[in-house]
Structures are given as structure tokens and as C-alpha cells.
Design a protein around this motif. Structure first.
Motif, PDB file in Angstrom:
ATOM      1  N   GLY A  23       0.810  -1.208   0.000  1.00 54.67           N
ATOM      2  CA  GLY A  23       0.000   0.000   0.000  1.00 54.67           C
ATOM      3  C   GLY A  23       0.845   1.260   0.000  1.00 54.67           C
ATOM      4  O   GLY A  23       0.563   2.215  -0.733  1.00 54.67           O
ATOM      5  N   GLU A  27       1.061   3.920  -3.419  1.00 53.18           N
ATOM      6  CA  GLU A  27       0.691   5.341  -3.359  1.00 53.18           C
ATOM      7  C   GLU A  27       1.591   6.193  -4.240  1.00 53.18           C
ATOM      8  O   GLU A  27       1.201   7.272  -4.692  1.00 53.18           O
ATOM      9  CB  GLU A  27       0.749   5.814  -1.902  1.00 53.18           C
ATOM     10  CG  GLU A  27       0.214   7.201  -1.658  1.00 53.18           C
ATOM     11  CD  GLU A  27      -1.286   7.331  -1.910  1.00 53.18           C
ATOM     12  OE1 GLU A  27      -1.723   8.442  -2.281  1.00 53.18           O
ATOM     13  OE2 GLU A  27      -2.008   6.339  -1.713  1.00 53.18           O
ATOM     14  N   THR A  32      -4.327   5.289  -3.590  1.00 57.15           N
ATOM     15  CA  THR A  32      -4.384   3.876  -3.203  1.00 57.15           C
ATOM     16  C   THR A  32      -5.317   3.689  -2.017  1.00 57.15           C
ATOM     17  O   THR A  32      -5.314   4.485  -1.079  1.00 57.15           O
ATOM     18  CB  THR A  32      -2.975   3.370  -2.848  1.00 57.15           C
ATOM     19  OG1 THR A  32      -2.144   3.485  -3.997  1.00 57.15           O
ATOM     20  CG2 THR A  32      -3.000   1.925  -2.385  1.00 57.15           C
ATOM     21  N   LEU A  34      -6.418   0.752   0.804  1.00 56.46           N
ATOM     22  CA  LEU A  34      -6.246  -0.544   1.452  1.00 56.46           C
ATOM     23  C   LEU A  34      -7.594  -0.970   2.022  1.00 56.46           C
ATOM     24  O   LEU A  34      -8.275  -0.176   2.681  1.00 56.46           O
ATOM     25  CB  LEU A  34      -5.229  -0.448   2.584  1.00 56.46           C
ATOM     26  CG  LEU A  34      -3.762  -0.230   2.185  1.00 56.46           C
ATOM     27  CD1 LEU A  34      -2.933   0.093   3.420  1.00 56.46           C
ATOM     28  CD2 LEU A  34      -3.219  -1.466   1.490  1.00 56.46           C
ATOM     29  N   PRO A  55      -1.477   5.599   2.312  1.00 57.78           N
ATOM     30  CA  PRO A  55      -2.691   5.375   1.538  1.00 57.78           C
ATOM     31  C   PRO A  55      -3.938   5.441   2.411  1.00 57.78           C
ATOM     32  O   PRO A  55      -3.837   5.483   3.641  1.00 57.78           O
ATOM     33  CB  PRO A  55      -2.491   3.965   0.981  1.00 57.78           C
ATOM     34  CG  PRO A  55      -1.658   3.290   2.026  1.00 57.78           C
ATOM     35  CD  PRO A  55      -0.715   4.347   2.520  1.00 57.78           C
ATOM     36  N   LEU A  57      -7.410   3.807   4.021  1.00 59.52           N
ATOM     37  CA  LEU A  57      -7.759   2.460   4.489  1.00 59.52           C
ATOM     38  C   LEU A  57      -9.208   2.436   4.960  1.00 59.52           C
ATOM     39  O   LEU A  57      -9.682   3.383   5.603  1.00 59.52           O
ATOM     40  CB  LEU A  57      -6.848   2.012   5.623  1.00 59.52           C
ATOM     41  CG  LEU A  57      -7.157   0.609   6.189  1.00 59.52           C
ATOM     42  CD1 LEU A  57      -5.884  -0.177   6.469  1.00 59.52           C
ATOM     43  CD2 LEU A  57      -8.006   0.695   7.467  1.00 59.52           C
ATOM     44  N   THR A  80      -6.190  -0.654  -5.553  1.00 57.83           N
ATOM     45  CA  THR A  80      -6.867  -1.162  -4.364  1.00 57.83           C
ATOM     46  C   THR A  80      -6.188  -2.469  -3.960  1.00 57.83           C
ATOM     47  O   THR A  80      -5.975  -3.350  -4.794  1.00 57.83           O
ATOM     48  CB  THR A  80      -8.353  -1.429  -4.639  1.00 57.83           C
ATOM     49  OG1 THR A  80      -8.976  -0.217  -5.054  1.00 57.83           O
ATOM     50  CG2 THR A  80      -9.040  -1.925  -3.387  1.00 57.83           C
ATOM     51  N   ILE A  81      -5.836  -2.558  -2.693  1.00 54.18           N
ATOM     52  CA  ILE A  81      -5.159  -3.747  -2.180  1.00 54.18           C
ATOM     53  C   ILE A  81      -6.020  -4.329  -1.064  1.00 54.18           C
ATOM     54  O   ILE A  81      -6.340  -3.637  -0.096  1.00 54.18           O
ATOM     55  CB  ILE A  81      -3.747  -3.404  -1.673  1.00 54.18           C
ATOM     56  CG1 ILE A  81      -2.902  -2.856  -2.825  1.00 54.18           C
ATOM     57  CG2 ILE A  81      -3.080  -4.633  -1.052  1.00 54.18           C
ATOM     58  CD1 ILE A  81      -1.579  -2.264  -2.406  1.00 54.18           C
TER      59      ILE A  81
END
Length: 215
Positions: A23, A27, A32, A34, A55, A57, A80-81
Motif C-alpha cells: 500500500g 501510493e 491507493t 487498502l 494510503p 484504508l 486497491t489492495i
């Protein structure tokens, strides 16, 4: 939007550690998000200690992930993680179908190698892009991976699993970074752990960019 799903049906594979570090790296390439979907909440624990505002979250339940992905795409998120929960095959399968690529962290030990087969089989049935990362490995000695890591790579290859080059080693700097809400690339940017994460994230992004962006 590229969606990177980090999945392992066995607990303790290191999903949250990779998600946090990826993450922070992602970025650099665009906004980004999370998504902490693991009830244990390790990624959220890290984020609560983080001084940097990026990022982004969100912590969500299983039923909220699809809507969260839709909102992220509409909001112009580039990466997106997802840190997925273990032991939830239906959810992992659903997310695999939507992810740009699924990353499976595998420790170089017999229990982890035995457990990875179910996740790989799921990916094959869904025709979902997937790759394994050798994680929490003994550090490289004299520029060569240790025998146990080499053997684990061979086992995964024999299983037909794509394995990303390199490894992520078991290093104290990961723990030091995580407890302060940082990635190792921020905590110790010139360290070996940072170099390994940088190389691995580069490999993940190169792989992701060979597939269409997720809808």
C-alpha cells in the motif's frame, strides 16, 4: 483501477504485512486504498499508528467489499489492495473473480506449501490471474537464496504455480516499521528489507499491468 487481492486460506502467511508495505509503495503510482477484510484487523492496527495520511484504508465486513470496490473505482482510486480473511473460500473466490491479480504469500515450510494447493485450484477453476510470493524466508546469503527457499520454489513450480522472482525475508526491520505505522521503505529506505519489497512490488505492478483494469 487495479485491484490486488492478497489471499491465503491458511493463517499466518504474512498477508497483512505485504498489504501494508504494498500500500505504501502503490501510493507512489496513484491514489491507493487498502481494504482490511480480515476480522483480525492487523492492517487496521498498523494504520492506526501511521502518521502519513496515505494510503487510505477502510475496514469492512465480507458483505461490504463489493460496494467498497465500486465506490473506490468511482472515486478515481488507482490501486486497491485487499487483505482478505483466511478460511473463507467462498469470499476469496468471489474476490478472485474481480481482482486484477491475486497474490498468494507462501512461507517456505511444509504446512504452507501443503495449504497453497486449495487456493491455486480455486484460481484455476475461475481462470483468475495469480502469482505466489515466497514470504518470511531466511535471508539470502552470499547473493543466493537458501536451500529451503530454493526447494520451496521448486515445489511451487512443480504444482504449476507462477512464482514471482526474489523473496521477502524474515527481518526485524519489518516489525520495527509496522509497530510505528510505517513501511520498511520509509523506516529504513536503504536497508535490505526495503530493497526486497521494492523489487517485489515492481514485479506485482508489472504483472498487474499485463491484465485489464478491473471494473
Amino acid at each position: 483501477m487495479h485491484t490486488i487481492l492478497i489471499a491465503a486460506q491458511k493463517g499466518g502467511a504474512g498477508k497483512s504485512t505485504l498489504a501494508a508495505h504494498f500500500g505504501a509503495m502503490a501510493e507512489r503510482d496513484g491514489r491507493t486504498l487498502l481494504i482490511d477484510a480480515d476480522p483480525q484487523g492487523s492492517l487496521a492496527f498498523w494504520y492506526e499508528r501511521r502518521a502519513a495520511e496515505t494510503p487510505l484504508l477502510v475496514k469492512v465486513g465480507a458483505g461490504e467489499i463489493e460496494e467498497t470496490l465500486d465506490m473506490a473505482r468511482a472515486d478515481g482510486i488507482a490501486w486497491t489492495i485487499i487483505d482478505s480473511p483466511p478460511h473463507n473460500a467462498p469470499l476469496i473466490g468471489s474476490l478472485m473473480s474481480r481482482a486484477t491479480v491475486t497474490i498468494i504469500p507462501v512461507r517456505p515450510g511444509p504446512f504452507d506449501l501443503a495449504a497453497v494447493g486449495a487456493t491455486l485450484d480455486m484460481a484455476r477453476k475461475l481462470k483468475a490471474p495469480v502469482a505466489c510470493i515466497l514470504n518470511a524466508c531466511p535471508p539470502i546469503t552470499r547473493e543466493a537464496e537458501t536451500t529451503i527457499v530454493s526447494e520451496a520454489r521448486g515445489v511451487l513450480t512443480d504444482m504449476g504455480a507462477p512464482v514471482l522472482p526474489g523473496q521477502v525475508s524474515q527481518r526485524a526491520s519489518f516489525s520495527h516499521a509496522l509497530i510505528t505505522g510505517q513501511a520498511v521503505t520509509e523506516f529504513e529506505p536503504d536497508g535490505r528489507a526495503a530493497r526486497e519489497i521494492d523489487v517485489m512490488w515492481t514485479a506485482v505492478t508489472q504483472l498487474a499491468r499485463t491484465f485489464p483494469r478491473t471494473a
